[in-house]
Design a protein around this motif. Structure first.
Motif, PDB file in Angstrom:
ATOM      1  N   VAL A 139      -5.858   2.765  -2.448  1.00  0.00           N
ATOM      2  CA  VAL A 139      -5.181   2.882  -3.222  1.00  0.00           C
ATOM      3  C   VAL A 139      -5.049   4.799  -3.177  1.00  0.00           C
ATOM      4  N   PRO A 140      -6.725   4.382  -3.954  1.00  0.00           N
ATOM      5  CA  PRO A 140      -7.601   5.945  -4.310  1.00  0.00           C
ATOM      6  C   PRO A 140      -7.748   6.570  -3.750  1.00  0.00           C
ATOM      7  N   TRP A 141      -8.407   6.313  -2.481  1.00  0.00           N
ATOM      8  CA  TRP A 141      -8.553   6.459  -1.062  1.00  0.00           C
ATOM      9  C   TRP A 141      -7.832   7.697  -0.531  1.00  0.00           C
ATOM     10  N   LEU A 142      -6.491   7.086  -0.569  1.00  0.00           N
ATOM     11  CA  LEU A 142      -4.847   7.611   0.131  1.00  0.00           C
ATOM     12  C   LEU A 142      -4.634   8.950  -0.215  1.00  0.00           C
ATOM     13  N   HIS A 143      -4.962   8.620  -2.320  1.00  0.00           N
ATOM     14  CA  HIS A 143      -4.449   9.609  -2.819  1.00  0.00           C
ATOM     15  C   HIS A 143      -5.173  10.963  -2.468  1.00  0.00           C
ATOM     16  N   TYR A 144      -6.755  10.998  -3.136  1.00  0.00           N
ATOM     17  CA  TYR A 144      -8.163  11.878  -1.946  1.00  0.00           C
ATOM     18  C   TYR A 144      -7.178  12.989  -1.017  1.00  0.00           C
ATOM     19  N   VAL A 145      -7.038  12.006   0.236  1.00  0.00           N
ATOM     20  CA  VAL A 145      -6.831  12.781   1.279  1.00  0.00           C
ATOM     21  C   VAL A 145      -5.510  12.778   1.335  1.00  0.00           C
ATOM     22  N   ARG A 146      -3.900  13.158   0.314  1.00  0.00           N
ATOM     23  CA  ARG A 146      -2.989  13.758   0.105  1.00  0.00           C
ATOM     24  C   ARG A 146      -3.652  14.759  -0.636  1.00  0.00           C
ATOM     25  N   THR A 147      -4.843  14.932  -1.586  1.00  0.00           N
ATOM     26  CA  THR A 147      -5.174  16.179  -2.148  1.00  0.00           C
ATOM     27  C   THR A 147      -5.778  16.749  -1.249  1.00  0.00           C
ATOM     28  N   ALA A 148      -7.294  16.595  -0.627  1.00  0.00           N
ATOM     29  CA  ALA A 148      -7.389  16.862   0.127  1.00  0.00           C
ATOM     30  C   ALA A 148      -6.721  18.008   1.056  1.00  0.00           C
ATOM     31  N   GLN A 149      -5.463  17.673   1.571  1.00  0.00           N
ATOM     32  CA  GLN A 149      -4.851  17.947   2.977  1.00  0.00           C
ATOM     33  C   GLN A 149      -3.777  19.456   1.994  1.00  0.00           C
ATOM     34  N   LEU A 151       0.604  -1.104   0.184  1.00  0.00           N
ATOM     35  CA  LEU A 151      -0.270   0.028   0.308  1.00  0.00           C
ATOM     36  C   LEU A 151       1.002   1.494   0.189  1.00  0.00           C
ATOM     37  N   ALA A 152       2.212   1.499   0.762  1.00  0.00           N
ATOM     38  CA  ALA A 152       3.076   2.457   0.964  1.00  0.00           C
ATOM     39  C   ALA A 152       3.974   2.682  -0.195  1.00  0.00           C
ATOM     40  N   ALA A 153       3.836   1.640  -1.095  1.00  0.00           N
ATOM     41  CA  ALA A 153       4.471   1.963  -2.548  1.00  0.00           C
ATOM     42  C   ALA A 153       4.069   2.163  -3.795  1.00  0.00           C
ATOM     43  N   GLN A 154       2.041   1.932  -3.805  1.00  0.00           N
ATOM     44  CA  GLN A 154       1.587   1.668  -4.730  1.00  0.00           C
ATOM     45  C   GLN A 154       0.789   3.353  -4.349  1.00  0.00           C
ATOM     46  N   SER A 155       1.094   4.360  -2.731  1.00  0.00           N
ATOM     47  CA  SER A 155       0.186   5.198  -2.832  1.00  0.00           C
ATOM     48  C   SER A 155       1.161   6.843  -2.446  1.00  0.00           C
ATOM     49  N   GLY A 156       2.533   6.143  -2.708  1.00  0.00           N
ATOM     50  CA  GLY A 156       4.006   6.944  -2.700  1.00  0.00           C
ATOM     51  C   GLY A 156       4.020   6.680  -1.400  1.00  0.00           C
ATOM     52  N   LEU A 157       3.087   6.805  -0.298  1.00  0.00           N
ATOM     53  CA  LEU A 157       3.769   6.806   1.304  1.00  0.00           C
ATOM     54  C   LEU A 157       4.101   6.306   2.123  1.00  0.00           C
TER      55      LEU A 157
END
Length: 118
Positions: free
Chosen positions: A43-53, A6-12
């Protein structure tokens, strides 16, 4: 998927994902061996979180509104309302900062900038 994948795919980092899990932003099931198992939609949810931040939303705001936005039939309208509220907050903060700047500028031109103004 495991937390490393998950970390690798999300970049976190895995630490960030664990922190988000602690805040309730993501949830992973525990496997019998103790490993976390996250669903692919994380994965897409984590991208959403980062965008919202990046747009100025705090993690608390994201956690508070996240589930309702994911489940809302018209999430675009709900997001637009949240954005409008955020813009109002930003406009108020800009006004506060402009007033502070004017005050500092005025005081910088005095003999003792910390003395109360009359």
């Amino acid at each position: 998927m495991r937390i490393g994948e998950l970390a690798a795919q999300s970049g976190l980092t895995t630490d960030t994902i664990r922190f988000y899990e602690k805040l309730g932003l993501v949830a992973g099931a525990r496997l019998a061996n103790g490993y976390r198992d996250f669903p692919p939609e994380t994965v897409p949810w984590l991208h959403y979180v980062r965008t919202a931040q990046a747009l100025g939303f705090s993690l608390a705001e994201i956690a508070w509104h996240g589930e309702e936005l994911r489940d809302a039939p018209d999430s675009a309208a709900a997001l637009s309302a949240l954005f409008a509220d955020k813009i109002t907050v930003i406009d108020a903060r800009i006004a506060e900062l402009a007033a502070l700047r004017a005050e500092l500028t005025a005081r910088a031109r005095t003999d003792c900038p910390l003395r109360p103004t009359t």
